[in-house]
Design an enzyme around this catalytic site. Structure first.
Site, PDB file in Angstrom:
ATOM      1  N   GLU A 123      -5.121  -5.229  10.556  1.00 51.30           N
ATOM      2  CA  GLU A 123      -4.029  -4.224  10.907  1.00 51.30           C
ATOM      3  C   GLU A 123      -4.219  -3.312  12.158  1.00 51.30           C
ATOM      4  OE1 GLU A 123      -2.240  -2.400   6.900  1.00 51.30           O
ATOM      5  OE2 GLU A 123      -4.107  -1.437   7.399  1.00 51.30           O
ATOM      6  N   GLY A 168       2.796   2.339  10.663  1.00 52.10           N
ATOM      7  CA  GLY A 168       3.563   3.479  10.591  1.00 52.10           C
ATOM      8  C   GLY A 168       4.200   4.113  11.965  1.00 52.10           C
ATOM      9  N   HIS A 216      -9.742   0.815   5.098  1.00 54.37           N
ATOM     10  CA  HIS A 216      -8.403   0.972   5.838  1.00 54.37           C
ATOM     11  C   HIS A 216      -8.550   1.877   7.016  1.00 54.37           C
ATOM     12  CE1 HIS A 216      -4.235   2.683   6.502  1.00 54.37           C
ATOM     13  NE2 HIS A 216      -3.785   1.112   5.789  1.00 54.37           N
ATOM     14  N   ASN A 251       0.929  -1.226  -0.066  1.00 59.44           N
ATOM     15  CA  ASN A 251      -0.010  -0.042  -0.120  1.00 59.44           C
ATOM     16  C   ASN A 251       0.772   1.257  -0.162  1.00 59.44           C
ATOM     17  OD1 ASN A 251      -1.989   2.091   0.449  1.00 59.44           O
ATOM     18  ND2 ASN A 251      -2.500   1.342   2.404  1.00 59.44           N
ATOM     19  N   LYS A 272      -0.046   4.241  -0.143  1.00 57.13           N
ATOM     20  CA  LYS A 272      -0.539   5.262   0.508  1.00 57.13           C
ATOM     21  C   LYS A 272      -0.609   6.691  -0.433  1.00 57.13           C
ATOM     22  CE  LYS A 272      -0.305   3.241   4.890  1.00 57.13           C
ATOM     23  NZ  LYS A 272      -0.140   3.270   6.400  1.00 57.13           N
ATOM     24  N   SER A 303       3.778  -2.157  10.180  1.00 56.70           N
ATOM     25  CA  SER A 303       5.164  -1.975  10.417  1.00 56.70           C
ATOM     26  C   SER A 303       5.806  -3.311  10.198  1.00 56.70           C
ATOM     27  CB  SER A 303       5.453  -1.402  11.815  1.00 56.70           C
ATOM     28  OG  SER A 303       4.929  -0.161  12.161  1.00 56.70           O
ATOM     29  N   GLU A 318      -7.074   4.314   7.930  1.00 54.90           N
ATOM     30  CA  GLU A 318      -6.624   5.543   7.857  1.00 54.90           C
ATOM     31  C   GLU A 318      -8.175   6.328   7.396  1.00 54.90           C
ATOM     32  OE1 GLU A 318      -2.143   5.152   7.076  1.00 54.90           O
ATOM     33  OE2 GLU A 318      -3.256   5.409   5.415  1.00 54.90           O
TER      34      GLU A 318
END
Length: 253
Positions: A166, A172, A96, A10, A12, A212, A98
């Site tokens: 996730e 991140g 996702h 991904n 992003k 990560s 985010e």
């Protein structure tokens, strides 16, 4: 046959035309296991999808990072499932964390998106995961089960769905769920599918880990019985993504 290992990258909201060329070159030149061992899907930003798809080696596929919840129309800024199909983009990432946190996408909205994308012929990487507060309060399985249930209520056929676990606290941040933590949640999700959908779906659906993932930790994570691959963020923009793809050999050894 077991579940085929799956590695998604991904990208992003990253990349310039020059950077994308470099990433594609690295991928095209990388030594990786054959497609019968690992399925590789990379997800550039929308604007780079056609160029990446046209330049990438044929055994690597592309995914969009999102799509609209229904047919296109007066929805400025959105991209429809039909458009992705028209461009020959086979995969889409939905739900996702985010998008859930920054754009307020609810479990039900994500479930609707997954159902619509599948109905148009797309394959879906459906993301679930808990925040640090939720993990610390002991509600991880409750959260990811509710996210999975919202999808299960809208779809009948899981053939074209990959579930990506996730943990939000690991995305991140450099913090990674330990292999044991990842395995525990993956096994819990598989058990949920067996109980609430079917034993066949639980056995065949790939559940991948994201958060990560690096070349250094990928092999140990891949060695867990219920970890069927990865959804890789930052590391998918770097040469080490090739090493992460190669972690698939742990399963085929």
């Amino acid at each position: 046959m077991g579940r085929k290992f799956f590695v998604g990258g991904n990208w992003k909201c990253n990349g310039t035309a020059d950077q994308v060329d470099k990433i594609v070159k690295t991928l095209n030149e990388g030594q990786v296991p054959s497609p019968d061992v690992v399925e590789v899907v990379v997800s550039p930003p929308y604007v780079f999808l056609p160029v990446v798809k046209s330049q990438l080696r044929p055994e690597f596929q592309v995914a969009a990072q999102n799509c609209w919840v229904k047919k296109g129309g007066a929805f400025t800024g959105e991209v429809s499932a039909e458009m992705l199909v028209n461009l020959g983009v086979p995969w889409v990432i939905l739900g996702h964390s985010e998008r859930r946190s920054l754009l307020g996408e609810s479990n039900e909205f994500v479930g609707d998106k997954v159902a619509y994308a599948l109905s148009q012929g797309l394959k879906v990487i459906a993301c679930v995961g808990e925040t640090l507060e939720q993990r610390e309060s002991g509600s991880t399985m409750e959260v990811v089960s509710a996210q999975t249930k919202a999808i299960a209520e809208k779809i009948k056929d899981w053939t074209n769905v990959v579930v990506a676990y996730e943990p939000v606290w690991a995305i991140g941040t450099g913090k990674v769920a330990t292999p044991a933590q990842a395995q525990e949640v993956h096994a819990g999700l598989r058990e949920w599918l067996a109980t609430n959908v079917s034993a066949e779906v639980a056995e065949s659906t790939r559940i991948i880990y994201g958060g990560s993932v690096t070349a250094a930790n990928s092999k140990e994570l891949a060695g867990q019985p219920d970890v069927d691959g990865f959804l890789v963020g930052g590391a998918s923009l770097k040469p080490e993504f090739i090493d992460i793809i190669n972690a698939a050999t742990v399963k085929s050894a």
